[in-house]
Design an enzyme around this catalytic site. Structure first.
Site, short mmCIF file in Angstrom:
data_model
loop_
_atom_site.label_atom_id
_atom_site.label_comp_id
_atom_site.label_asym_id
_atom_site.label_seq_id
_atom_site.Cartn_x
_atom_site.Cartn_y
_atom_site.Cartn_z
N GLN A 187 3.88 17.26 12.03
CA GLN A 187 4.68 17.10 13.41
C GLN A 187 6.07 16.81 12.86
OE1 GLN A 187 1.97 14.96 16.42
NE2 GLN A 187 1.33 14.18 14.70
N TYR A 229 0.78 -1.18 0.14
CA TYR A 229 0.03 -0.09 -0.21
C TYR A 229 0.82 1.28 0.12
CZ TYR A 229 -4.04 3.17 1.29
OH TYR A 229 -4.94 4.05 1.26
N LYS A 267 -13.69 7.48 7.61
CA LYS A 267 -14.73 6.56 8.04
C LYS A 267 -15.25 5.74 6.72
CE LYS A 267 -16.07 8.74 12.25
NZ LYS A 267 -17.28 9.29 12.96
#
Length: 260
Positions: free
Chosen positions: A260, A158, A194
């Site tokens: 981050q 993936y 979702k």
């Protein structure tokens, strides 16, 4: 409706799933004509029928295996005939594959993920480009993932395909721009959304969806799973002429994860 994509003619692959449905709805609401494709004809026809109730004459459905070149030839021709052109291609079809470390992975799994996630995008760009050029200004939107920008163990196939989508998008953007085709190409990189692609993670949590979501959001500063509309509205922008000077770019929809 604000007509952000009024009269745009749009082809969405893998449209029967959560992201495809959300994109189709928002694009129709903003004035587009939309052709939906999916491997499961019944599912995409059912979606067409639901959407056509509010958007008659502007939504079409076709069966397509995105890994087969002959399907691309047929579907592009049929979509162009149905909609009167093609100005936006959304390469949305994709699969997660099996979560395996390299020594346990299979060539079959690797090749299947490659075929669906990246070879299909090459085929889509190849066969849609002449029609996109004829309908310019035009846009190609390729669905990648944060997994194409940051790796994770057990997700080799993936990760590799989504990284390939990211770089291939830039290649197509440059090819089109340098030949003055007025066809833009950008990639979209969602974090966990979702949709059914989260099912393997839920299974790993013993079927406990709340526990799976808690684990998945630990690295997301906004501390939530994304909604399909979070991606759909980005796609509306990239399909519209609002983004007329945007090409070869990647759009992270990740709640701040990669900041981050």
């Amino acid at each position: 409706m604000t007509d952000r994509v009024k009269d745009k003619t749009i082809l969405i692959t893998g449209a029967a799933g959560g992201l495809g449905q959300a994109m189709a709805l928002r694009l129709l609401e903003e004035g587009a004509r939309v052709a939906l494709t999916d491997l499961e004809l019944g599912a995409v026809e059912a979606l067409r029928d639901r959407l056509a109730a509010d958007h008659p004459g502007r939504v079409f459905a076709f069966a397509q295996d995105v890994t087969r070149e002959e399907d691309w030839v047929r579907v592009v021709a049929d979509a162009v005939a149905a909609m009167g052109g093609l100005s936006v291609l959304i390469n949305n079809a994709g699969i997660g594959g099996e979560l395996r470390y390299a020594e346990a992975d299979s060539l079959e799994n690797w090749r299947k993920v490659q075929a669906v996630n990246i070879e299909s995008i090459m085929l889509g760009c190849k066969h849609a480009m002449p029609h996109l050029r004829a309908s310019a200004p035009a846009s190609i939107i390729n669905l990648s993932s944060v997994a194409g920008l940051a790796a994770a163990p057990g997700m080799g196939a993936y990760n590799a395909t989504k990284a390939a989508v990211w770089m291939y998008t830039k290649t197509i953007a440059l090819e089109a721009a340098k030949q003055d085709w007025n066809v833009r190409c950008n990639s979209v990189h969602p974090v966990f959304i979702k949709t059914p692609i989260l099912d393997p993670f839920i299974a790993m949590a013993g079927g406990d969806e709340a526990k799976a979501h808690e684990r998945l959001t630990r690295g997301i500063p906004m501390k939530r799973i994304g909604e399909p509309d979070d991606v759909a509205w980005c796609v509306v922008y990239l399909a519209s002429d609002e983004s007329k000077f945007v090409t070869g770019s990647e759009f992270k929809i990740d709640g701040g994860m990669l900041a981050q």
